[in-house]
Design an enzyme around this catalytic site. Structure first.
Site, PDB file in Angstrom:
ATOM      1  N   ARG A  76       0.947  -1.512   0.034  1.00 48.26           N
ATOM      2  CA  ARG A  76       0.149   0.018   0.048  1.00 48.26           C
ATOM      3  C   ARG A  76       0.770   1.178   0.107  1.00 48.26           C
ATOM      4  O   ARG A  76       0.106   2.287   0.156  1.00 48.26           O
ATOM      5  CB  ARG A  76      -1.068  -0.042   1.186  1.00 48.26           C
ATOM      6  CG  ARG A  76      -0.213  -0.032   2.640  1.00 48.26           C
ATOM      7  CD  ARG A  76      -1.531   0.127   3.546  1.00 48.26           C
ATOM      8  NE  ARG A  76      -0.752   0.304   5.128  1.00 48.26           N
ATOM      9  CZ  ARG A  76      -1.141   0.800   6.210  1.00 48.26           C
ATOM     10  NH1 ARG A  76      -2.652   1.292   6.040  1.00 48.26           N
ATOM     11  NH2 ARG A  76      -0.626   0.778   7.053  1.00 48.26           N
ATOM     12  N   HIS A 149      -8.514  -3.374   2.357  1.00 43.84           N
ATOM     13  CA  HIS A 149      -9.028  -2.828   3.553  1.00 43.84           C
ATOM     14  C   HIS A 149     -10.095  -1.558   2.923  1.00 43.84           C
ATOM     15  O   HIS A 149      -9.822  -0.607   2.952  1.00 43.84           O
ATOM     16  CB  HIS A 149      -7.768  -1.854   4.065  1.00 43.84           C
ATOM     17  CG  HIS A 149      -8.030  -1.619   5.376  1.00 43.84           C
ATOM     18  ND1 HIS A 149      -8.868  -0.763   6.050  1.00 43.84           N
ATOM     19  CD2 HIS A 149      -7.200  -2.165   6.565  1.00 43.84           C
ATOM     20  CE1 HIS A 149      -9.085  -0.770   7.319  1.00 43.84           C
ATOM     21  NE2 HIS A 149      -7.739  -1.341   7.600  1.00 43.84           N
ATOM     22  N   GLU A 236     -13.793  -5.810   5.545  1.00 50.50           N
ATOM     23  CA  GLU A 236     -12.520  -5.880   4.792  1.00 50.50           C
ATOM     24  C   GLU A 236     -12.403  -7.557   4.510  1.00 50.50           C
ATOM     25  O   GLU A 236     -12.663  -8.088   5.395  1.00 50.50           O
ATOM     26  CB  GLU A 236     -11.201  -5.651   5.564  1.00 50.50           C
ATOM     27  CG  GLU A 236     -11.379  -4.059   6.091  1.00 50.50           C
ATOM     28  CD  GLU A 236     -10.361  -3.917   7.305  1.00 50.50           C
ATOM     29  OE1 GLU A 236      -9.423  -4.671   7.576  1.00 50.50           O
ATOM     30  OE2 GLU A 236     -11.081  -3.016   8.132  1.00 50.50           O
TER      31      GLU A 236
HETATM   32  O1  LIG Z   1      -3.903   2.825  10.540  1.00 50.15           O
HETATM   33  P1  LIG Z   1      -3.646   1.631   9.509  1.00 50.15           P
HETATM   34  O2  LIG Z   1      -2.304   1.054   9.546  1.00 50.15           O
HETATM   35  O3  LIG Z   1      -4.074   2.226   8.120  1.00 50.15           O
HETATM   36  O4  LIG Z   1      -4.855   0.407  10.085  1.00 50.15           O
HETATM   37  C1  LIG Z   1      -5.946   0.625  10.069  1.00 50.15           C
HETATM   38  C2  LIG Z   1      -6.577  -0.547  10.829  1.00 50.15           C
HETATM   39  O5  LIG Z   1      -6.475  -1.862   9.960  1.00 50.15           O
HETATM   40  C3  LIG Z   1      -6.923  -2.944  10.410  1.00 50.15           C
HETATM   41  O6  LIG Z   1      -8.552  -2.759  10.299  1.00 50.15           O
HETATM   42  C4  LIG Z   1      -6.746  -3.246  11.904  1.00 50.15           C
HETATM   43  O7  LIG Z   1      -7.626  -4.189  12.314  1.00 50.15           O
HETATM   44  C5  LIG Z   1      -7.173  -1.974  13.001  1.00 50.15           C
HETATM   45  O8  LIG Z   1      -6.350  -2.160  13.994  1.00 50.15           O
HETATM   46  C6  LIG Z   1      -6.116  -0.893  12.236  1.00 50.15           C
HETATM   47  O9  LIG Z   1      -6.346   0.395  12.820  1.00 50.15           O
END
Ligand SMILES: O=P(O)(O)OC[C@H]1O[C@H](O)[C@H](O)[C@@H](O)[C@@H]1O
Length: 261
Positions: A76, A149, A236
């Site tokens: 990403r 995601h 997701e």
């Molecule tokens: O903030 P990032 O690294 O984009 O991650 C965003 C999110 O990803 C997933 O959904 C995880 O389960 C979360 O715990 C996290 O906060």
């Protein structure tokens, strides 16, 4: 703002478009009849370095914290190639293909040759995602997590219901990763939620997304579903609770279809 050349637009007509930023091959907008379906944070940073906060970041080869590199892996935060520019199919749908291969940077964290292809097809009310992961090595196996995601835009997450989670066990990240079993037919989100549901069925429906409509998620080879709360809803599709193991010279495919109902 990312340079214009970093953005690829699939345009189906009728104000139905899908915009992909080559940084992470992140889908940053999906409009159906001019109605945006995805949430992108106002604080999203488009500096070509950090992950774009919102849309659909592509998570590979790691989901979550990673001792060898950044959280959620490198896919990403690196620039992808446009393998096939948007092209109109006979059906009127529009297709584009993106790809990513290992390079010195990815090898510095994850020393494996790999090839990812990400094929998007924009239909009237649907967005199709087909992912291929190929291991070109002659003798090395690798294992990975893969997840789309997806941040859906919703007027009020507390009014959304999610189907298809009944009976699934889940890890609750807000409760020290304790494991529970879902007992609700439809899940409503009334507080901050961060869970990984295992062995979820191939279909989920989320109610009350934009314009009070429903969103259908269909997935193949994505056995897990993660969801999350504040003023958007992330549902997701992923392969995250156990690593996917890919033998030399073999490929793995997964797909997802999002449909506005
Ligand atoms: O903030 P990032 O690294 O984009 O991650 C965003 C999110 O990803 C997933 O959904 C995880 O389960 C979360 O715990 C996290 O906060």
């Amino acid at each position: 703002m990312a340079a214009a050349t970093s953005v690829v637009v699939l345009d189906r007509g009728n104000n139905t478009t899908c915009t992909v930023n080559l940084h992470g091959s992140t889908v940053v907008s999906w409009r159906v009849n001019n109605q945006e379906q995805l949430f992108v944070s106002k604080q999203a940073i488009f500096d070509g370095k950090r992950a774009i906060r919102g849309g659909i970041p592509f998570v590979f080869p790691q989901f979550g914290p990673w001792s060898y590199g950044p959280q959620h892996g490198f896919a990403r935060i690196v620039r992808w190639n446009l393998e096939k520019a948007p092209e109109r199919l006979a059906s009127g749908d529009v297709e584009a293909v993106f790809s990513l291969m290992d390079n010195d940077y990815t090898r510095s964290m994850w020393n494996h040759p790999f090839r990812l292809t990400y094929r998007l097809i924009l239909r009237e009310k649907e967005l199709h995602f087909n992912i291929g992961v190929y291991n070109p090595s002659e003798n090395q196996t690798f294992s990975f997590n893969l997840l789309l995601h997806t941040y859906f835009k919703v007027p009020d997450v507390r009014r959304c219901q999610i189907t298809g989670l009944y009976g699934c066990t889940y890890i609750d990240k807000t409760r020290d990763n304790a494991v529970f079993r879902e007992v609700r037919d439809v899940v409503v989100i009334s507080e901050f939620t961060d869970r990984i549901y295992h062995n979820t069925p191939q279909e989920h429906i989320i109610t009350n997304v934009v314009s009070g409509r429903k969103m259908r998620i269909q997935k193949y080879n994505f056995p897990d579903t993660d969801d999350e709360y504040p003023n958007m809803i992330c549902v997701e599709s992923g392969h995250v609770s156990s690593p996917m193991i890919l033998l030399p010279g073999t490929a793995f495919e997964a797909s997802q279809i999002l449909q506005v109902m």
